[in-house]
Motif scaffolding. Structure first.
Motif, PDB file in Angstrom:
ATOM      1  N   LEU A 152     -71.915 -46.287 -33.792  1.00 56.26           N
ATOM      2  CA  LEU A 152     -71.280 -47.073 -34.848  1.00 56.26           C
ATOM      3  C   LEU A 152     -72.058 -46.963 -36.158  1.00 56.26           C
ATOM      4  CD1 LEU A 152     -70.282 -50.322 -32.923  1.00 56.26           C
ATOM      5  CD2 LEU A 152     -68.706 -48.709 -33.977  1.00 56.26           C
ATOM      6  N   LEU A 153     -73.365 -47.115 -36.072  1.00 56.76           N
ATOM      7  CA  LEU A 153     -74.175 -47.092 -37.288  1.00 56.76           C
ATOM      8  C   LEU A 153     -74.181 -45.714 -37.936  1.00 56.76           C
ATOM      9  CD1 LEU A 153     -77.146 -49.288 -36.037  1.00 56.76           C
ATOM     10  CD2 LEU A 153     -75.483 -49.907 -37.806  1.00 56.76           C
ATOM     11  N   ALA A 154     -73.999 -44.671 -37.120  1.00 55.38           N
ATOM     12  CA  ALA A 154     -73.968 -43.309 -37.674  1.00 55.38           C
ATOM     13  C   ALA A 154     -72.785 -43.104 -38.601  1.00 55.38           C
ATOM     14  CB  ALA A 154     -73.924 -42.290 -36.538  1.00 55.38           C
ATOM     15  N   ALA A 155     -71.757 -43.953 -38.463  1.00 55.84           N
ATOM     16  CA  ALA A 155     -70.578 -43.831 -39.326  1.00 55.84           C
ATOM     17  C   ALA A 155     -70.832 -44.417 -40.711  1.00 55.84           C
ATOM     18  CB  ALA A 155     -69.384 -44.530 -38.683  1.00 55.84           C
ATOM     19  N   GLY A 156     -71.999 -45.031 -40.919  1.00 54.21           N
ATOM     20  CA  GLY A 156     -72.329 -45.572 -42.230  1.00 54.21           C
ATOM     21  C   GLY A 156     -71.322 -46.618 -42.664  1.00 54.21           C
ATOM     22  N   ALA A 157     -70.821 -46.469 -43.898  1.00 52.26           N
ATOM     23  CA  ALA A 157     -69.854 -47.426 -44.440  1.00 52.26           C
ATOM     24  C   ALA A 157     -68.421 -47.004 -44.152  1.00 52.26           C
ATOM     25  CB  ALA A 157     -70.059 -47.571 -45.950  1.00 52.26           C
ATOM     26  N   GLY A 158     -68.264 -46.043 -43.229  1.00 50.91           N
ATOM     27  CA  GLY A 158     -66.940 -45.476 -43.015  1.00 50.91           C
ATOM     28  C   GLY A 158     -66.114 -45.953 -41.852  1.00 50.91           C
ATOM     29  N   PRO A 159     -66.571 -46.876 -40.983  1.00 51.95           N
ATOM     30  CA  PRO A 159     -65.714 -47.278 -39.854  1.00 51.95           C
ATOM     31  C   PRO A 159     -64.413 -47.896 -40.351  1.00 51.95           C
ATOM     32  CG  PRO A 159     -67.942 -48.111 -39.568  1.00 51.95           C
ATOM     33  CD  PRO A 159     -67.841 -47.608 -40.971  1.00 51.95           C
ATOM     34  N   PRO A 160     -63.297 -47.556 -39.722  1.00 49.38           N
ATOM     35  CA  PRO A 160     -62.026 -48.146 -40.151  1.00 49.38           C
ATOM     36  C   PRO A 160     -61.974 -49.634 -39.807  1.00 49.38           C
ATOM     37  CG  PRO A 160     -61.719 -46.892 -38.138  1.00 49.38           C
ATOM     38  CD  PRO A 160     -63.124 -46.636 -38.590  1.00 49.38           C
ATOM     39  N   ALA A 161     -61.083 -50.348 -40.457  1.00 49.67           N
ATOM     40  CA  ALA A 161     -60.890 -51.767 -40.158  1.00 49.67           C
ATOM     41  C   ALA A 161     -60.419 -51.931 -38.718  1.00 49.67           C
ATOM     42  CB  ALA A 161     -59.879 -52.367 -41.119  1.00 49.67           C
ATOM     43  N   THR A 162     -60.897 -52.961 -38.047  1.00 46.04           N
ATOM     44  CA  THR A 162     -60.479 -53.220 -36.672  1.00 46.04           C
ATOM     45  C   THR A 162     -58.977 -53.434 -36.597  1.00 46.04           C
ATOM     46  OG1 THR A 162     -62.618 -54.215 -36.197  1.00 46.04           O
ATOM     47  CG2 THR A 162     -60.811 -54.763 -34.698  1.00 46.04           C
TER      48      THR A 162
END
Length: 572
Positions: free
Chosen positions: A255-265
């Protein structure tokens, strides 16, 4: 399994009464061809109904759906049959068939809860949120619908752009206070979707304060990430893992590797409806309502096909029903990119092992372990499979690798790995190493009943440290008094110490608690013989022989049964 004739007849009477086809005194005695055809149709329907009842009572919703659908076609005016068939069709994911039946049920009863819910979900999926809101508004205000109705209606309002109206429905109220954490969670999701991050964070914090489920932690953590607050996300993930250790369900590093890019839940109102269905499925699953869990999971997937957590819940429920091949099809459909893909592969391998495909299970776990070098779950599962199939030396080596990955003694949560490796070492005749592992497991997890029992029993069985072993087992019995294996250990410790009368008392209790265990029955037989109850002893030895004992037990049992006495012990 056999069903008694009496039970079949009682069910037949109930069905006949429901269908209004009980013979009436004073009616016509002659029958024309139409009467006979009607009777034949009803008899066929009755048979399908009984078969459906049987299948459903044994957790086979697939067969139950087929049987009840057949029965409902035989008697299309029977509302109870239509409702049962409809519910089971939804549980099986046969939603097109269910939709046809839902429309028919809504003609009969315009406020039928589950048909309204399903058709409302379809409206929401297709963007008809005003129509969906009307469907949801008529849901009953009690039971599970009393909890779910406001959630669904809130998201239907959000789908129409009325976020204030939706959030108002999720505000705390006395009648839904027990569900406050879920309402707070959904309010956070909705506020975030509405572009109100401060309000969203307040609701998220309230949800976390009451309940730290993996789903909530992931949603709030990725919310922090999207806001660029990586430290807050990392701290939340680490706190959860320290408390729960669900590494296969929450891959913090990924999860943290995605930085500021994770999509909204939840990106859309339809996603919000799916989340509400999923949360409901999780709730009823905790209450062992497996059929209902399937119903709500299927509705969640109908709204949001790319919903891995809902797929996990469907597969897990199918596995509970022993439909392992079907469960594995669902696990395989979860994309590798999904956060829970590792967990899905882990469960798939466990199912393969249970299906007797041991080599495939082992290959799958080895592949998963290689693909997740920072996670020891696959190695632990691999060791468990090897140990289950008595590959004890291999299992010990696998647990070695797992402990290195898991941080060894530095992490108190690893007591289970030391315990598992201790068993593998003891069974592969490496007792000194095994003893160290059991003692380390107890250091990390004092008063753990399984470890206390295993170490104490092994000491007693080897004739060493008898008093210390007895104290360990007595403590285990205090902690878990209704565990037959642990009560047996205390009985056997007393036996080895020559306290035969006390031994019989505990071993009789153990045999009551775990009647199908060959070792417990053999132990009881030995103790009964020592107190002069020879016929009862022989009976227990014969019973132990009939319960599939371990290979090393067979010859000693045969000798006892043949001679009627313990080896080398004359009758008293």
């Amino acid at each position: 399994m056999v069903i008694s004739v009496g039970r079949l007849w009682s069910l037949a009477v109930v069905v006949a009464a429901l269908w209004g086809c009980m013979p009436q005194s004073g009616g016509r005695t002659g029958r024309d061809d139409g009467d006979m055809a009607d009777e034949s149709r009803l008899e066929a329907g009755l048979g399908a109904y009984l078969a459906g009842r049987f299948a459903q009572s044994h957790g086979d919703t697939r067969a139950a759906a087929d049987y009840f659908t057949t029965a409902s076609r035989r008697d299309p005016d029977n509302l109870d049959l239509q409702q049962r068939a409809f519910t089971l069709l939804v549980a099986e994911g046969r939603l097109d068939e269910a939709a046809v039946m839902a429309e028919r049920l809504l003609i009969i009863d315009g406020e039928a809860a589950l048909p309204s819910m399903m058709m409302g979900a379809r409206d929401g999926r297709d963007g008809r949120f005003a129509a969906a809101e009307k469907r949801f508004a008529i849901l009953p205000k009690k039971g599970i619908n009393g909890f779910l109705g406001p959630l669904l209606t809130a998201w239907a309002k959000a789908g129409q752009g009325d976020f204030d109206g939706g959030l108002a429905l999720l505000a705390p109220r006395e009648e839904t206070s027990s569900f406050a954490p879920i309402y707070e969670f959904h309010a956070g999701l909705m506020a975030e979707q509405a572009g109100r991050p401060d309000l969203a964070e307040g609701h998220y914090k309230a949800a976390l304060a009451a309940q730290t489920s993996v789903r909530t932690v992931e949603a709030v953590g990725t919310f922090y990430q999207r806001a660029g607050r990586m430290d807050a996300a990392a701290e939340l993930y680490q706190r959860y893992l320290k408390e729960h250790g669900d590494r296969s369900l929450l891959d913090a590093r990924r999860l943290l590797a995605a930085g500021a890019g994770p999509p909204a839940t939840v990106a859309t109102a339809a996603d919000g409806l799916a989340e509400a269905m999923f949360d409901t499925a999780s709730l009823v699953r905790q209450g062992n309502a497996h059929d209902l869990a399937l119903v709500f999971s299927r509705l969640a997937l109908a709204l949001r096909p790319d919903f891995p957590m809902a797929q996990i819940l469907v597969a897990d429920t199918l596995g509970h029903q022993k439909r392992l091949a079907e469960a594995n099809e669902v696990y395989r459909a979860i994309p590798v990119s999904a956060q829970v893909s590792g967990f899905a592969r882990l469960r798939l391998a466990v199912n393969l092992d249970e299906m007797g495909e041991v080599d495939r299970a082992i290959a799958e776990l080895k592949s998963l372990a290689a693909a997740t070098p920072d996670n020891h779950d696959a190695l632990m599962a691999l060791g468990d499979v090897q140990r289950r199939h008595k590959r004890f030396a291999e299992a010990a080596d696998t647990y070695d690798l797992a402990l290195v990955k898991a941080g060894g003694s530095a992490d108190s949560r690893n007591w289970g790995l030391f315990y598992a490796r201790g068993i593998a070492l003891e069974r592969s005749h490496q007792w000194p190493k095994a003893e160290k592992d059991f003692l380390e497991a107890l250091r990390l997890k004092p008063d753990q009943p399984d470890v206390l029992n295993y170490l104490g029993y092994t000491w007693v069985d080897q004739g060493i440290n008898l008093e210390k072993g007895r104290k360990l087992i007595e403590r285990a019995v205090e902690l878990r008094p209704n565990d037959g294996a642990i009560v047996d250990s205390l009985g056997w410790a007393l036996y080895r110490m020559g306290e035969f009368q006390a031994s019989v008392r505990y071993l009789e209790r153990a045999a009551e608690l775990k009647a199908e265990d060959p070792t417990i029955n053999e132990h009881l037989g030995d103790a009964l013989w020592q107190v002069g109850r020879y016929d009862e002893a022989r009976f227990q030895w014969k019973r132990a022989m009939s319960l599939d004992p371990e290979p090393e037990q067979i010859d000693p049992l045969k000798a006892k049964i043949s001679t009627g006495q313990l080896p080398g012990q004359p009758l008293k």
